[in-house]
Design a protein around this motif. Structure first.
Motif, mmCIF file in Angstrom:
data_model
loop_
_atom_site.group_PDB
_atom_site.id
_atom_site.type_symbol
_atom_site.label_atom_id
_atom_site.label_comp_id
_atom_site.label_asym_id
_atom_site.label_seq_id
_atom_site.Cartn_x
_atom_site.Cartn_y
_atom_site.Cartn_z
ATOM 1 N N PRO A 175 2.050 -8.215 -8.319
ATOM 2 C CA PRO A 175 2.406 -9.621 -8.052
ATOM 3 C C PRO A 175 3.388 -10.206 -9.060
ATOM 4 O O PRO A 175 4.090 -11.168 -8.738
ATOM 5 C CB PRO A 175 1.062 -10.345 -8.078
ATOM 6 N N GLN A 176 3.468 -9.644 -10.272
ATOM 7 C CA GLN A 176 4.500 -10.120 -11.194
ATOM 8 C C GLN A 176 5.889 -9.857 -10.620
ATOM 9 O O GLN A 176 6.776 -10.713 -10.704
ATOM 10 C CB GLN A 176 4.366 -9.430 -12.553
ATOM 11 N N GLY A 200 9.901 -9.431 -2.262
ATOM 12 C CA GLY A 200 9.195 -10.468 -1.523
ATOM 13 C C GLY A 200 7.685 -10.353 -1.658
ATOM 14 O O GLY A 200 7.139 -9.345 -2.135
ATOM 15 N N ARG A 201 6.987 -11.387 -1.201
ATOM 16 C CA ARG A 201 5.537 -11.408 -1.258
ATOM 17 C C ARG A 201 4.963 -10.239 -0.466
ATOM 18 O O ARG A 201 5.311 -10.014 0.683
ATOM 19 C CB ARG A 201 5.021 -12.733 -0.703
ATOM 20 N N GLY A 202 4.089 -9.468 -1.101
ATOM 21 C CA GLY A 202 3.477 -8.335 -0.442
ATOM 22 C C GLY A 202 4.344 -7.091 -0.382
ATOM 23 O O GLY A 202 3.932 -6.071 0.172
ATOM 24 N N GLU A 203 5.543 -7.149 -0.972
ATOM 25 C CA GLU A 203 6.473 -6.012 -0.897
ATOM 26 C C GLU A 203 6.487 -5.147 -2.149
ATOM 27 O O GLU A 203 7.196 -4.139 -2.207
ATOM 28 C CB GLU A 203 7.889 -6.531 -0.641
ATOM 29 N N ALA A 204 5.713 -5.486 -3.154
ATOM 30 C CA ALA A 204 5.808 -4.782 -4.430
ATOM 31 C C ALA A 204 5.406 -3.316 -4.329
ATOM 32 O O ALA A 204 5.998 -2.452 -4.976
ATOM 33 C CB ALA A 204 4.959 -5.488 -5.489
ATOM 34 N N ALA A 205 4.385 -3.016 -3.532
ATOM 35 C CA ALA A 205 3.948 -1.625 -3.422
ATOM 36 C C ALA A 205 5.082 -0.744 -2.922
ATOM 37 O O ALA A 205 5.323 0.347 -3.454
ATOM 38 C CB ALA A 205 2.738 -1.523 -2.500
ATOM 39 N N SER A 206 5.801 -1.207 -1.909
ATOM 40 C CA SER A 206 6.946 -0.443 -1.392
ATOM 41 C C SER A 206 8.074 -0.400 -2.412
ATOM 42 O O SER A 206 8.752 0.624 -2.550
ATOM 43 C CB SER A 206 7.442 -1.066 -0.083
ATOM 44 N N PHE A 207 8.279 -1.491 -3.139
ATOM 45 C CA PHE A 207 9.312 -1.557 -4.175
ATOM 46 C C PHE A 207 9.070 -0.483 -5.229
ATOM 47 O O PHE A 207 9.989 0.217 -5.664
ATOM 48 C CB PHE A 207 9.282 -2.951 -4.802
ATOM 49 N N VAL A 208 7.809 -0.324 -5.621
ATOM 50 C CA VAL A 208 7.456 0.684 -6.617
ATOM 51 C C VAL A 208 7.606 2.089 -6.033
ATOM 52 O O VAL A 208 8.202 2.978 -6.643
ATOM 53 C CB VAL A 208 6.016 0.470 -7.122
ATOM 54 N N ALA A 209 7.069 2.298 -4.834
ATOM 55 C CA ALA A 209 7.112 3.621 -4.207
ATOM 56 C C ALA A 209 8.539 4.091 -3.965
ATOM 57 O O ALA A 209 8.811 5.297 -3.972
ATOM 58 C CB ALA A 209 6.328 3.604 -2.902
ATOM 59 N N ASP A 210 9.445 3.157 -3.760
ATOM 60 C CA ASP A 210 10.845 3.507 -3.507
ATOM 61 C C ASP A 210 11.620 3.875 -4.772
ATOM 62 O O ASP A 210 12.818 4.149 -4.709
ATOM 63 C CB ASP A 210 11.561 2.348 -2.799
ATOM 64 N N GLY A 211 10.965 3.828 -5.936
ATOM 65 C CA GLY A 211 11.586 4.301 -7.165
ATOM 66 C C GLY A 211 12.361 3.283 -7.960
ATOM 67 O O GLY A 211 13.056 3.646 -8.921
ATOM 68 N N HIS A 212 12.234 2.005 -7.633
ATOM 69 C CA HIS A 212 13.004 0.984 -8.342
ATOM 70 C C HIS A 212 12.650 0.890 -9.820
ATOM 71 O O HIS A 212 13.479 0.446 -10.629
ATOM 72 C CB HIS A 212 12.805 -0.380 -7.675
#
Length: 390
Positions: A303-304, A312-324
């Motif tokens: 959530p940070q 976006g809200r609720g998108e962090a898991a995908s953001f992390v998994a995508d290697g950002h």
């Protein structure tokens, strides 16, 4: 708000070793870190005229000053709310210098948090008292919500329910932190990376948190030296300018247990801090090249990222998994190993890593870092910084 931006800089960082049994007093740890930071800045103890620390700090300013050779003080303050104070100490220092209350301010934190008082034990083992904080916790403890892991477990379960995040999504944060610590000689977990499978196999602490979702307990000290941007030009280190500095407490804020809000799956106090940082600095999330996010528990990292606008809200898991968050990603994270991998120093070691990133001296340097965002404790009234090269 813009008046503060770029007017001060962190010019010195110093720390003890990070251990599980320091073998010396918290005052000695504080003094060692302070002396090291002053030396790193190319200054003398007598140059210091301001000091800022945490309300949780056990060593009084006068004792640290007397034992390190610091003389007269024209400014001193303390910031409450545990790890949420970390970046707030720099904010106070920057404000004091900007207001003319001091010229050279030391910020520090030191404790024997493993060999001494262990914060992870929570409230159950603490003696009863009549404070307002203890009264607030009394609504939680009868239901088994006594320790920080239990408090965060409640948040994590709701976040998973609302956004479909999984334990593996949290585990990716732990794996990344340990990978960075593995190449950091000063990290407690130097040379000891983990796999996602090992994360999943680690024992439960408070479902859905595994052992490897929880930061370590550490002994040690960390200090920083803040001066005006003008004075920084004459000192030996590359300045890490304070481009933004903010504190925030959200509506109906509690200490780690803000369960009475309409939603408990976000951390609005970090959103408040983020808004102020972007307004002060004139920057946007896309202008930030690296992040040092407070990782006492892996679920709070996601959530940070959302509250600060990196996704976006609720998108962090995908953001992390995508290697950002990898070193070659858009936002390299916790290049020192974070509190999961380097040490739990209430976030002060994270600020030091932000300084190293701007200097270009991190052991996991991801290239030139013009701007880095650093956050303090989450689940509590919090603070954050943007440190920049100019």
């Amino acid at each position: 708000m813009a008046n503060l931006s770029g007017r001060t800089a962190i010019v010195g960082i110093g720390a003890t070793e990070f251990s599980k049994a320091s073998g010396r007093s918290e005052l000695q740890l504080a003094c060692e870190a302070v002396v090291a930071a002053i030396a790193d800045a190319g200054l003398q103890p007598g140059d210091v005229d301001g000091m800022v620390t945490f309300t949780a700090e056990s060593s009084a300013e006068i004792h640290v000053a007397r034992n390190t050779g610091i003389g007269d003080l024209s400014f001193f303050s303390r910031v409450p709310h545990g790890g949420g104070a970390a970046c707030g100490t720099v904010a106070h220092a920057a404000a004091a210098i900007n207001a003319g209350l001091a010229e050279v301010v030391v910020c520090w934190r030191a404790f024997n948090e493993r060999s001494g008082e262990r914060f992870g034990l929570g409230q159950a083992s603490r003696p009863m008292d009549t404070s307002a904080d203890r009264a607030a916790y009394s609504w939680m403890t009868p239901f088994g919500l006594s320790t920080p892991a239990q408090w965060v477990g409640m948040f994590a379960r709701r976040y998973m329910h609302e956004y479909g995040a999984t334990s593996e999504d949290f585990g990716r944060i732990a794996v990344l932190a340990r990978a960075r610590a593995a190449t950091n000689p000063k990290a407690w977990f130097h040379g000891r990376p983990i796999t996602l499978e090992e994360h999943q196999a680690s024992r439960w602490i408070a479902e859905p948190l595994h052992l490897l979702d929880c930061c370590q307990e550490s002994d040690g000290g960390q200090a920083l030296v803040v001066v005006s941007a003008e004075r920084a030009k004459d000192l030996p280190q590359v300045p890490a300018y304070v481009v933004g500095a903010a504190q925030g407490s959200g509506r109906d804020q509690h200490m780690m247990t803000s369960y009475y809000r309409p939603s408990i799956s976000g951390i609005p106090e970090m959103g408040l801090v983020g808004d102020r940082l972007w307004a002060q600095s004139g920057l946007r999330p896309t202008d930030v090249r690296a992040a040092v996010l407070y990782d006492h528990f892996t679920p709070f990292v996601l959530p940070q990222l959302e509250e600060l606008g990196f996704c976006g809200r609720g998108e962090a898991a995908s953001f992390v998994a995508d290697g950002h968050l990898e070193l070659d990603g858009s936002l390299p994270l916790n290049t020192h190993g974070g509190q999961l991998g380097e040490a739990y120093l209430h976030g002060m070691n994270g600020i030091a890593e932000g300084v190293r990133l701007v200097r270009g001296t991190s052991v996991n340097q991801p290239g030139d870092v013009d701007n880095v965002v650093v956050t303090a404790g989450t689940g509590v009234p919090t603070s954050a910084l943007i440190l920049g090269a100019r």
